[in-house]
Design a protein around this motif. Structure first.
Motif, mmCIF file in Angstrom:
data_model
loop_
_atom_site.group_PDB
_atom_site.id
_atom_site.type_symbol
_atom_site.label_atom_id
_atom_site.label_comp_id
_atom_site.label_asym_id
_atom_site.label_seq_id
_atom_site.Cartn_x
_atom_site.Cartn_y
_atom_site.Cartn_z
ATOM 1 N N HIS A 89 0.859 7.149 5.550
ATOM 2 C CA HIS A 89 0.250 5.974 4.925
ATOM 3 C C HIS A 89 -1.061 6.454 4.296
ATOM 4 C CE1 HIS A 89 -1.066 1.489 5.430
ATOM 5 N NE2 HIS A 89 -1.294 1.942 4.220
ATOM 6 N N LYS A 90 -1.115 6.502 2.989
ATOM 7 C CA LYS A 90 -2.282 7.031 2.285
ATOM 8 C C LYS A 90 -3.526 6.310 2.779
ATOM 9 C CE LYS A 90 -4.593 9.112 -1.062
ATOM 10 N NZ LYS A 90 -5.367 10.255 -0.648
ATOM 11 N N HIS B 105 -9.008 6.193 2.343
ATOM 12 C CA HIS B 105 -8.809 6.064 0.897
ATOM 13 C C HIS B 105 -7.424 5.494 0.614
ATOM 14 C CE1 HIS B 105 -11.861 9.563 0.737
ATOM 15 N NE2 HIS B 105 -12.472 8.393 0.804
ATOM 16 N N VAL B 106 -7.305 4.199 0.766
ATOM 17 C CA VAL B 106 -6.050 3.467 0.655
ATOM 18 C C VAL B 106 -5.707 3.213 -0.808
ATOM 19 C CG1 VAL B 106 -4.932 1.262 1.230
ATOM 20 C CG2 VAL B 106 -6.449 2.366 2.884
ATOM 21 N N GLN B 107 -4.407 3.232 -1.098
ATOM 22 C CA GLN B 107 -3.942 2.891 -2.439
ATOM 23 C C GLN B 107 -3.198 1.567 -2.393
ATOM 24 O OE1 GLN B 107 -1.664 6.371 -3.525
ATOM 25 N NE2 GLN B 107 -3.483 7.430 -4.264
ATOM 26 N N LYS B 108 -3.806 0.540 -2.966
ATOM 27 C CA LYS B 108 -3.185 -0.783 -3.079
ATOM 28 C C LYS B 108 -2.241 -0.742 -4.275
ATOM 29 C CE LYS B 108 -3.055 -5.153 -1.878
ATOM 30 N NZ LYS B 108 -2.312 -5.523 -0.708
ATOM 31 N N VAL B 109 -0.971 -1.005 -4.053
ATOM 32 C CA VAL B 109 0.041 -0.868 -5.096
ATOM 33 C C VAL B 109 0.157 -2.148 -5.915
ATOM 34 C CG1 VAL B 109 2.481 -0.432 -5.554
ATOM 35 C CG2 VAL B 109 1.298 0.840 -3.745
ATOM 36 N N GLU B 110 0.006 -2.001 -7.219
ATOM 37 C CA GLU B 110 0.151 -3.137 -8.134
ATOM 38 C C GLU B 110 1.544 -3.207 -8.744
ATOM 39 O OE1 GLU B 110 -3.002 -3.504 -10.958
ATOM 40 O OE2 GLU B 110 -4.473 -3.841 -9.382
ATOM 41 N N ALA C 82 -9.310 9.861 -4.406
ATOM 42 C CA ALA C 82 -7.892 9.939 -4.050
ATOM 43 C C ALA C 82 -7.524 11.291 -3.459
ATOM 44 C CB ALA C 82 -7.025 9.679 -5.278
ATOM 45 N N CYS C 83 -8.288 12.321 -3.783
ATOM 46 C CA CYS C 83 -7.940 13.690 -3.395
ATOM 47 C C CYS C 83 -8.593 14.093 -2.078
ATOM 48 C CB CYS C 83 -8.358 14.655 -4.501
ATOM 49 S SG CYS C 83 -7.886 16.358 -4.186
ATOM 50 N N GLU D 291 0.861 -1.183 0.000
ATOM 51 C CA GLU D 291 0.000 0.000 0.000
ATOM 52 C C GLU D 291 0.894 1.229 0.000
ATOM 53 O OE1 GLU D 291 -2.577 -0.283 3.420
ATOM 54 O OE2 GLU D 291 -3.744 -1.897 2.522
ATOM 55 N N ALA D 292 0.414 2.313 -0.612
ATOM 56 C CA ALA D 292 1.222 3.517 -0.752
ATOM 57 C C ALA D 292 1.492 4.192 0.588
ATOM 58 C CB ALA D 292 0.538 4.498 -1.695
#
Length: 129
Positions: free
Chosen positions: A59-60, A66-71, A96-97, A46-47
């Motif tokens: 930690h976003k 609003h979590v960002q799962k990193v691919e 995201a914003c 995660e970002a």
């Protein structure tokens, strides 16, 4: 050589990071990462960014959800910009914003003025309680 040593960190030990949505390819945001932030991102999947205003790891989604799962994590040809391909998850998927919009890039230059071209999906006062 450690993979982190191949990155051209700025004088503050940071590198710009672009978060791009995996499906739509929309640019969601640009933030900064330290070595520790990038290492944590890899570990968590995660970002995790470096907040220049708070002077700490961010930690976003830690507050907004609003979590960002990193691919994937990519490095540009000069080694001075990181590109994260992410899936935007959480309480309000697709936001995201911090303004409650899908992307931080919601203003477009039109006839010499910045026009808002993306809607607020959720009032930030409802997100950050």
């Amino acid at each position: 050589m450690n993979w982190l040593d191949e990155i051209c960190w700025d004088a503050s030990g940071l590198v710009p990071a672009i978060a791009q949505e995996a499906g739509s390819k929309d640019i969601l945001m640009v933030a900064w990462m330290s070595r520790q932030a990038l290492q944590r991102t890899l570990e968590l999947g995660e970002a995790v960014y470096w907040s220049r205003s708070r002077k700490r790891l961010w930690h976003k989604g830690e507050v907004s959800g609003h979590v960002q799962k990193v691919e994937s994590i990519r490095l540009d040809c000069d080694g001075d910009v990181v590109l994260l391909t992410v899936r935007q998850l959480g309480h309000d998927p697709g936001i995201a914003c911090h303004t409650g919009r899908h992307s931080c890039f919601f203003r477009e230059l039109r006839q010499g003025e910045w026009a808002t071209v993306e809607p607020v999906l959720k009032d930030p006062e409802q997100i950050y309680t």
